[in-house]
Design a protein around this motif. Structure first.
Motif, PDB file in Angstrom:
ATOM      1  N   CYS A 190       0.857  -1.182   0.000  1.00 50.42           N
ATOM      2  CA  CYS A 190       0.000   0.000   0.000  1.00 50.42           C
ATOM      3  C   CYS A 190       0.894   1.234   0.000  1.00 50.42           C
ATOM      4  N   CYS A 216      -4.832   4.262  -4.348  1.00 51.23           N
ATOM      5  CA  CYS A 216      -6.112   4.973  -4.258  1.00 51.23           C
ATOM      6  C   CYS A 216      -6.298   5.437  -2.811  1.00 51.23           C
ATOM      7  N   SER A 267      -7.860   6.871   0.517  1.00 49.49           N
ATOM      8  CA  SER A 267      -9.148   7.076   1.166  1.00 49.49           C
ATOM      9  C   SER A 267      -9.232   8.532   1.601  1.00 49.49           C
ATOM     10  N   THR A 290     -10.868   9.477   4.079  1.00 44.93           N
ATOM     11  CA  THR A 290     -11.094   9.463   5.516  1.00 44.93           C
ATOM     12  C   THR A 290      -9.950  10.178   6.224  1.00 44.93           C
ATOM     13  N   SER A 314      -3.728   5.378   1.745  1.00 45.06           N
ATOM     14  CA  SER A 314      -3.918   3.941   1.508  1.00 45.06           C
ATOM     15  C   SER A 314      -3.006   3.176   2.463  1.00 45.06           C
ATOM     16  N   SER A 367      -5.261  -2.026   3.534  1.00 45.37           N
ATOM     17  CA  SER A 367      -6.433  -1.483   2.843  1.00 45.37           C
ATOM     18  C   SER A 367      -6.564  -2.036   1.427  1.00 45.37           C
TER      19      SER A 367
END
Length: 174
Positions: free
Chosen positions: A5, A95, A97, A99, A110, A114
């Motif tokens: 990630c 990609c 997030s 959040t 990421s 994840s």
């Protein structure tokens, strides 16, 4: 299949004080100084700052602390490719997030693990699979010559030797 990630080490920082997500240049040096010192620390920061010129100090910190994980995944892929028993495929979840880390304005990105849902999704959860529509590009095997990596993002694509300067730096120091 070997994957990582983009922001692996953000995950481990979620359980500590949120200060790490707001560090400046001095904080970057302090955090990384726990592992790297002197000229080595300066070189790490320089290589990563050159390859990620828009990254804030906290992002650089996570990129640098994530890089050994990526380095080790590359070593595994190279060793498997050398055996020539089966093709090796590399991926990197890029990609991010949207959040935010609780108590901060820092996007989680990421982080570690994840990617699992994306890599091992079931066909019945993917509308494209139900329609026999493959939305992914052709994924060539990763070889030392091409270093093809599936860049898992809003639009997946093949990236040849992502973060090459960082990989070459690791190769020169370890």
């Amino acid at each position: 299949m070997c994957g990582t990630c983009r922001d692996e080490t953000v995950y481990s920082s979620l359980f500590g004080p949120p200060d790490i997500f707001r560090i400046g240049d001095a904080g970057l040096r302090r955090e990384l100084g726990r592992t790297y010192q002197g000229a080595e620390l300066d070189r790490f920061i320089g290589v990563f700052r050159a390859s990620r010129p828009d990254a804030a100090p906290a992002r650089l910190c996570f990129a640098i602390t994530t890089s050994p994980i990526r380095r080790d995944a590359i070593k595994v892929a190279e060793a498997k490719a050398a055996r020539r028993a089966a093709p090796v495929f590399m991926d990197q979840l890029a990609c991010p997030s949207p959040t935010l880390v609780p108590g901060t304005d820092f996007p989680i990105g990421s982080p570690h693990a994840s990617d699992i849902a994306l890599e091992f999704a079931h066909a019945d959860q993917d509308p494209g699979s139900l329609l026999n529509a493959d939305r992914s590009p052709a994924w060539p095997a990763c070889t030392p010559a091409g270093r093809a990596t599936m860049w898992l993002d809003a639009e997946c694509r093949i990236v040849r030797d992502p973060d090459r300067a960082e990989r070459l730096y690791w190769h020169s120091v370890r």
